[in-house]
Design an enzyme around this catalytic site. Sequence first.
Site, PDB file in Angstrom:
ATOM      1  N   GLY A 156       0.811  -1.219   0.000  1.00 14.44           N
ATOM      2  CA  GLY A 156       0.000   0.000   0.000  1.00 14.44           C
ATOM      3  C   GLY A 156       0.841   1.265   0.000  1.00 14.44           C
ATOM      4  O   GLY A 156       0.606   2.181  -0.807  1.00 14.44           O
ATOM      5  N   ILE A 157       1.835   1.338   0.888  1.00 14.12           N
ATOM      6  CA  ILE A 157       2.604   2.580   1.003  1.00 14.12           C
ATOM      7  C   ILE A 157       3.472   2.770  -0.239  1.00 14.12           C
ATOM      8  O   ILE A 157       3.545   3.873  -0.797  1.00 14.12           O
ATOM      9  CB  ILE A 157       3.437   2.574   2.304  1.00 14.12           C
ATOM     10  CG1 ILE A 157       2.478   2.602   3.506  1.00 14.12           C
ATOM     11  CG2 ILE A 157       4.402   3.749   2.357  1.00 14.12           C
ATOM     12  CD1 ILE A 157       3.115   2.407   4.858  1.00 14.12           C
ATOM     13  N   THR A 236      11.088   3.624   6.120  1.00 12.88           N
ATOM     14  CA  THR A 236       9.971   3.993   7.008  1.00 12.88           C
ATOM     15  C   THR A 236       9.180   2.730   7.369  1.00 12.88           C
ATOM     16  O   THR A 236       8.046   2.836   7.846  1.00 12.88           O
ATOM     17  CB  THR A 236       9.029   5.020   6.333  1.00 12.88           C
ATOM     18  OG1 THR A 236       8.544   4.479   5.105  1.00 12.88           O
ATOM     19  CG2 THR A 236       9.718   6.345   6.081  1.00 12.88           C
ATOM     20  N   ARG A 238      10.394  -1.072   8.858  1.00 18.53           N
ATOM     21  CA  ARG A 238      10.870  -1.595  10.126  1.00 18.53           C
ATOM     22  C   ARG A 238      12.375  -1.789  10.006  1.00 18.53           C
ATOM     23  O   ARG A 238      12.868  -2.287   8.975  1.00 18.53           O
ATOM     24  CB  ARG A 238      10.207  -2.950  10.457  1.00 18.53           C
ATOM     25  CG  ARG A 238       8.764  -2.864  10.931  1.00 18.53           C
ATOM     26  CD  ARG A 238       8.636  -2.150  12.271  1.00 18.53           C
ATOM     27  NE  ARG A 238       7.254  -2.055  12.734  1.00 18.53           N
ATOM     28  CZ  ARG A 238       6.399  -1.088  12.426  1.00 18.53           C
ATOM     29  NH1 ARG A 238       6.764  -0.111  11.611  1.00 18.53           N
ATOM     30  NH2 ARG A 238       5.180  -1.072  12.937  1.00 18.53           N
ATOM     31  N   ASP A 262      13.025   6.424   9.621  1.00 18.09           N
ATOM     32  CA  ASP A 262      11.947   6.693  10.592  1.00 18.09           C
ATOM     33  C   ASP A 262      11.875   5.567  11.624  1.00 18.09           C
ATOM     34  O   ASP A 262      11.117   5.662  12.576  1.00 18.09           O
ATOM     35  CB  ASP A 262      10.615   6.806   9.833  1.00 18.09           C
ATOM     36  CG  ASP A 262       9.484   7.315  10.717  1.00 18.09           C
ATOM     37  OD1 ASP A 262       9.724   8.241  11.526  1.00 18.09           O
ATOM     38  OD2 ASP A 262       8.352   6.785  10.614  1.00 18.09           O
ATOM     39  N   GLU A 267      14.174   0.833  19.076  1.00 20.82           N
ATOM     40  CA  GLU A 267      13.453   2.075  19.360  1.00 20.82           C
ATOM     41  C   GLU A 267      12.395   1.812  20.447  1.00 20.82           C
ATOM     42  O   GLU A 267      11.942   0.660  20.556  1.00 20.82           O
ATOM     43  CB  GLU A 267      12.798   2.610  18.083  1.00 20.82           C
ATOM     44  CG  GLU A 267      11.728   1.678  17.501  1.00 20.82           C
ATOM     45  CD  GLU A 267      10.980   2.284  16.324  1.00 20.82           C
ATOM     46  OE1 GLU A 267       9.833   2.683  16.540  1.00 20.82           O
ATOM     47  OE2 GLU A 267      11.537   2.341  15.212  1.00 20.82           O
ATOM     48  N   HIS A 287       9.929   7.594  14.333  1.00 23.90           N
ATOM     49  CA  HIS A 287       8.792   6.734  13.980  1.00 23.90           C
ATOM     50  C   HIS A 287       7.475   7.515  13.971  1.00 23.90           C
ATOM     51  O   HIS A 287       6.549   7.231  14.736  1.00 23.90           O
ATOM     52  CB  HIS A 287       8.702   5.529  14.926  1.00 23.90           C
ATOM     53  CG  HIS A 287       7.937   4.385  14.320  1.00 23.90           C
ATOM     54  ND1 HIS A 287       8.231   3.066  14.547  1.00 23.90           N
ATOM     55  CD2 HIS A 287       6.879   4.364  13.471  1.00 23.90           C
ATOM     56  CE1 HIS A 287       7.386   2.291  13.893  1.00 23.90           C
ATOM     57  NE2 HIS A 287       6.543   3.070  13.221  1.00 23.90           N
TER      58      HIS A 287
HETATM   59  N1  LIG Z   1       6.695   4.551   9.837  1.00 23.79           N
HETATM   60  C1  LIG Z   1       5.422   4.389  10.149  1.00 23.79           C
HETATM   61  O1  LIG Z   1       4.861   5.125  10.959  1.00 23.79           O
HETATM   62  C2  LIG Z   1       4.633   3.317   9.507  1.00 23.79           C
HETATM   63  C3  LIG Z   1       5.262   2.214   9.036  1.00 23.79           C
HETATM   64  N2  LIG Z   1       4.533   1.238   8.425  1.00 23.79           N
HETATM   65  C4  LIG Z   1       5.280   0.090   7.947  1.00 23.79           C
HETATM   66  O2  LIG Z   1       5.508   0.244   6.536  1.00 23.79           O
HETATM   67  C5  LIG Z   1       5.657  -1.048   5.938  1.00 23.79           C
HETATM   68  C6  LIG Z   1       4.821  -1.142   4.685  1.00 23.79           C
HETATM   69  O3  LIG Z   1       3.463  -0.970   5.045  1.00 23.79           O
HETATM   70  P1  LIG Z   1       2.294  -1.240   3.965  1.00 23.79           P
HETATM   71  O4  LIG Z   1       2.715  -0.764   2.638  1.00 23.79           O
HETATM   72  O5  LIG Z   1       1.048  -0.721   4.572  1.00 23.79           O
HETATM   73  O6  LIG Z   1       2.282  -2.809   4.008  1.00 23.79           O
HETATM   74  P2  LIG Z   1       1.492  -3.888   3.127  1.00 23.79           P
HETATM   75  O7  LIG Z   1       0.622  -4.657   4.018  1.00 23.79           O
HETATM   76  O8  LIG Z   1       0.864  -3.222   1.962  1.00 23.79           O
HETATM   77  O9  LIG Z   1       2.685  -4.835   2.687  1.00 23.79           O
HETATM   78  C7  LIG Z   1       3.919  -4.350   2.197  1.00 23.79           C
HETATM   79  C8  LIG Z   1       4.711  -5.510   1.681  1.00 23.79           C
HETATM   80  O10 LIG Z   1       5.054  -6.391   2.746  1.00 23.79           O
HETATM   81  C9  LIG Z   1       4.970  -7.732   2.277  1.00 23.79           C
HETATM   82  N3  LIG Z   1       3.875  -8.416   2.995  1.00 23.79           N
HETATM   83  C10 LIG Z   1       2.568  -8.136   3.026  1.00 23.79           C
HETATM   84  N4  LIG Z   1       1.885  -9.007   3.758  1.00 23.79           N
HETATM   85  C11 LIG Z   1       2.772  -9.863   4.223  1.00 23.79           C
HETATM   86  C12 LIG Z   1       2.687 -11.003   5.058  1.00 23.79           C
HETATM   87  N5  LIG Z   1       1.533 -11.425   5.569  1.00 23.79           N
HETATM   88  N6  LIG Z   1       3.822 -11.664   5.341  1.00 23.79           N
HETATM   89  C13 LIG Z   1       4.999 -11.252   4.826  1.00 23.79           C
HETATM   90  N7  LIG Z   1       5.139 -10.169   4.031  1.00 23.79           N
HETATM   91  C14 LIG Z   1       4.040  -9.504   3.742  1.00 23.79           C
HETATM   92  C15 LIG Z   1       4.681  -7.662   0.804  1.00 23.79           C
HETATM   93  O11 LIG Z   1       5.953  -7.596   0.181  1.00 23.79           O
HETATM   94  P3  LIG Z   1       6.192  -7.993  -1.354  1.00 23.79           P
HETATM   95  O12 LIG Z   1       5.623  -6.844  -2.127  1.00 23.79           O
HETATM   96  O13 LIG Z   1       7.642  -8.157  -1.497  1.00 23.79           O
HETATM   97  O14 LIG Z   1       5.433  -9.254  -1.592  1.00 23.79           O
HETATM   98  C16 LIG Z   1       3.953  -6.345   0.694  1.00 23.79           C
HETATM   99  O15 LIG Z   1       4.011  -5.751  -0.536  1.00 23.79           O
HETATM  100  C17 LIG Z   1       5.281  -2.059   7.031  1.00 23.79           C
HETATM  101  O16 LIG Z   1       6.472  -2.509   7.627  1.00 23.79           O
HETATM  102  C18 LIG Z   1       4.520  -1.217   8.041  1.00 23.79           C
HETATM  103  O17 LIG Z   1       4.609  -1.716   9.330  1.00 23.79           O
HETATM  104  C19 LIG Z   1       3.201   1.339   8.214  1.00 23.79           C
HETATM  105  C20 LIG Z   1       2.532   2.428   8.672  1.00 23.79           C
HETATM  106  C21 LIG Z   1       3.181   3.469   9.434  1.00 23.79           C
HETATM  107  O1  LIG Z   2       1.444   0.730  11.355  1.00 21.33           O
HETATM  108  C1  LIG Z   2       2.658   0.568  11.482  1.00 21.33           C
HETATM  109  O2  LIG Z   2       3.252  -0.389  11.022  1.00 21.33           O
HETATM  110  C2  LIG Z   2       3.452   1.585  12.146  1.00 21.33           C
HETATM  111  O3  LIG Z   2       4.622   1.699  11.945  1.00 21.33           O
HETATM  112  C3  LIG Z   2       2.863   2.415  13.160  1.00 21.33           C
HETATM  113  O4  LIG Z   2       3.146   1.860  14.407  1.00 21.33           O
END
Ligand SMILES: NC(=O)C1=CN([C@@H]2O[C@H](COP(=O)(O)OP(=O)(O)OC[C@H]3O[C@@H](n4cnc5c(N)ncnc54)[C@H](OP(=O)(O)O)[C@@H]3O)[C@@H](O)[C@H]2O)C=CC1
Ligand SMILES: O=C(O)C(=O)CO
Length: 329
Positions: A156-157, A236, A238, A262, A267, A287
């Site tokens: 998504g991001i 941003t 993990r 981030d 942390e 973060h």
């Molecule tokens: N800094 C912040 O404040 C925030 C950080 N985050 C973090 O950003 C990252 C991306 O978030 P977002 O785009 O919403 O994530 P998504 O759920 O859209 O997944 C991102 C990618 O992670 C892999 N993935 C998805 N589901 C799984 C699963 N069940 N098991 C293993 N891998 C999986 C896939 O990689 P592939 O494309 O390679 O298949 C996917 O494209 C995450 O680590 C999230 O925690 C999110 C929100 C806030």
């Molecule tokens: O939703 C997430 O993965 C975040 O990083 C916020 O804690």
Amino acid sequence: MKVHILDDWYDSLRALPSFQALDGHDVTVWTDRAPDSATLAARFKDAEAVVLFRDRSAITPDLAAALNGVKLIAMRGQHAHVDVQALTREGILFCSKMTKDGPSTPTAELTFGLIIAALRYLPDQIASARAGAWQGDAPLGRNVAGKTLGLYGYGGIARVVAGFARAFGMRVQLWASDDSRARAAADGETVPPSRAEFFATSDVVSVHKRLTSDTRNEITRADLMTMMPGSILVNTSRAGLIEEGAILDALNSGRIGRAALDVFAGEPISDPADPLLSHPGVIPTPHVGFITEEELDKQFGDIYALVNAFGSANPVDMINPEVWTTGRN
Ligand SMILES: NC(=O)C1=CN([C@@H]2O[C@H](COP(=O)(O)OP(=O)(O)OC[C@H]3O[C@@H](n4cnc5c(N)ncnc54)[C@H](OP(=O)(O)O)[C@@H]3O)[C@@H](O)[C@H]2O)C=CC1
Ligand SMILES: O=C(O)C(=O)CO
């Protein structure tokens, strides 16, 4: 209900409209970070509902067994720190609002802000202006337009960041799991022929994966050492996705020019001398990808609504499985 909220709480959350939904409950907010299980067990003696702000305080099987009065634990985002099966065994309902219904836009906005900050050396320019040196010796910035952004992960991001990058005239390419690469290619995205080529041809690599036991340390020191000299790394997602120590090595060798981060291992970090946090090549944020008034009002509004529903109805009926994870990590 007796509701306890913990981990990284901002007191300004009380001023958001969503907080009024907890009127009538007996709310206790804990502002320390990640206390140990014994402290949490003592603290939650009277609690009925617990709201976790993010992935900090581990919910272990021992702690789950000690949570006698707790009926509901609700949170949002990743929950690898919660033993959901143990909670289920103890009859405690665990609900986590999934990220996919969550903070893609604010986190993508921060990511893109970090990309601009790194390419234009904004922290150096700000420090130079503040030090009375005006333009001083801050490095020359680099154009955003025309650069290649490598997105690592296609979730998504990453998709929102891709849209921002194109609007700024960047070329976008990506690397992800086999399935995601196939999906991306079908969507018309550029996918380089190899992982090595992805790292070697991206001016900026931005990481957007979930951290699981399979993805821990997925980006290795060797990957970073393949990046273009002086290139930029943004994370941003993990910290655990990147091999520990590899970022410092890549910065110290000049392989990467800036790392905009981030997220950090261990942390929250309170030591200003932490080697990564204090490195001049690192642009750190604490973060805050998803931390905006609007986003938190929305996310917490949903969690508080769940707490209310739990008191008044069969909560399982109101849990939309498209939005909430209830029984698996
Ligand atoms: N800094 C912040 O404040 C925030 C950080 N985050 C973090 O950003 C990252 C991306 O978030 P977002 O785009 O919403 O994530 P998504 O759920 O859209 O997944 C991102 C990618 O992670 C892999 N993935 C998805 N589901 C799984 C699963 N069940 N098991 C293993 N891998 C999986 C896939 O990689 P592939 O494309 O390679 O298949 C996917 O494209 C995450 O680590 C999230 O925690 C999110 C929100 C806030
Ligand atoms: O939703 C997430 O993965 C975040 O990083 C916020 O804690």
